[in-house]
Write a protein that holds these residues in place. Structure first.
Motif, short mmCIF file in Angstrom:
data_model
loop_
_atom_site.label_atom_id
_atom_site.label_comp_id
_atom_site.label_asym_id
_atom_site.label_seq_id
_atom_site.Cartn_x
_atom_site.Cartn_y
_atom_site.Cartn_z
N MET A 69 49.61 34.77 85.03
CA MET A 69 48.70 33.76 84.48
C MET A 69 47.43 33.63 85.31
SD MET A 69 49.69 32.77 81.58
CE MET A 69 48.34 31.61 81.41
N VAL A 70 47.50 33.81 86.61
CA VAL A 70 46.29 33.80 87.42
C VAL A 70 45.41 34.98 87.04
CG1 VAL A 70 45.40 34.06 89.79
CG2 VAL A 70 47.29 32.48 89.33
N ASN A 71 46.02 36.10 86.73
CA ASN A 71 45.25 37.25 86.26
C ASN A 71 44.61 36.97 84.90
OD1 ASN A 71 44.35 40.00 86.72
ND2 ASN A 71 45.67 40.54 85.01
N VAL A 72 45.28 36.21 84.05
CA VAL A 72 44.69 35.82 82.77
C VAL A 72 43.46 34.94 83.02
CG1 VAL A 72 45.05 34.56 80.61
CG2 VAL A 72 46.85 36.06 81.47
N ILE A 73 43.56 34.04 83.99
CA ILE A 73 42.39 33.23 84.36
C ILE A 73 41.23 34.14 84.72
CG2 ILE A 73 41.41 31.66 86.10
CD1 ILE A 73 44.16 30.28 86.26
N LYS A 74 41.51 35.14 85.55
CA LYS A 74 40.46 36.07 85.98
C LYS A 74 39.86 36.82 84.79
CE LYS A 74 39.56 39.93 89.08
NZ LYS A 74 40.13 40.85 90.07
#
Length: 175
Positions: A69-74
Motif C-alpha cells: 500500500m505504501v508503494n501504491v501511495i508512491k
C-alpha cells in the motif's frame, strides 16, 4: 525382522500424518488475510482492488501488505505529480500558485512520506510508517485546499486520500 515391519509402517503413517497436518495451502489462507485486513480499513473494495493488483500480495504478511500500500501511495503520487507538471504548462495564471504548491506537496509525499513509511516498515517501526501514510493524506488535503473550491486535482486528491487512509489502517495492525 518381523518387528521391523510394523515399526516401519507406523513411522511411514506418522510421517504422512505430520506432512498433511503441518502443510498449509497458501492461497486460501493468504486470500483470507487480505480479506480480513481489508475489513479493518475505511474502504474494503478499494483495499481488495489495490492489494489484489500486486502479485506479491497473496504470499505477504501484514508488513508486506503495508509495503504494497505504501508503494501504491508512491505510484498514485507520481502520477499526480506528472499531471500537475502538465497542468503547469497550460493552466491559467490564477492556478499557477496553487499548482506549484501542489507540486511541492506531492514531491514531499514521494521523497519524504513514502521513504519514511518504507524505511520504518523495513526496520520494524510501524508508528513512523503510520506517520508517513498520515502525512501523505495531510499533503493532499493542503493541495486541495489551495484551490478554494476550483481544483483540477480533486479526483487525484481523493484517490490519494483513499490510498493513504487504507495504508494507514493496514499499518495500524502492526502497532
Amino acid at each position: 525382522m518381523t518387528m521391523f515391519k510394523p515399526f516401519a509402517l507406523f513411522f511411514l503413517i506418522l510421517c504422512t500424518f505430520l506432512v498433511v497436518t503441518q502443510s498449509r495451502t497458501i492461497q486460501p489462507n493468504d486470500a483470507n488475510l487480505i480479506q480480513q485486513t481489508c475489513k479493518n480499513t475505511p474502504n474494503y473494495a478499494l483495499c481488495i482492488q489495490y492489494l489484489n493488483s500486486d502479485p506479491k500480495a497473496p504470499s505477504a504478511d501484514i508488513r508486506g501488505l503495508s509495503l504494497i500500500m505504501v508503494n501504491v501511495i508512491k505510484t498514485k503520487a507520481t502520477a499526480t505529480l506528472n499531471k500537475i507538471r502538465q497542468l503547469l504548462k497550460t493552466s491559467p495564471p490564477s492556478q499557477k500558485g496553487a499548482l506549484t504548491s501542489c507540486e511541492s506537496k506531492y514531491n514531499t509525499i514521494i521523497v519524504a512520506d513514502v521513504a519514511e513509511a518504507t524505511e520504518a516498515l523495513q526496520k520494524g517501526n510501524p508508528k513512523f510508517a503510520e506517520d508517513g501514510a498520515s502525512d501523505a493524506d495531510v499533503e493532499q488535503e493542503a493541495c486541495e485546499g489551495g484551490f478554494s473550491g476550483n481544483s483540477p486535482l480533486t479526483a487525484d486528491n481523493n484517490v490519494m486520500h483513499n490510498v493513504a487512509t487504507i495504508a494507514r489502517a493496514i499499518i495500524r495492525n502492526l502497532l
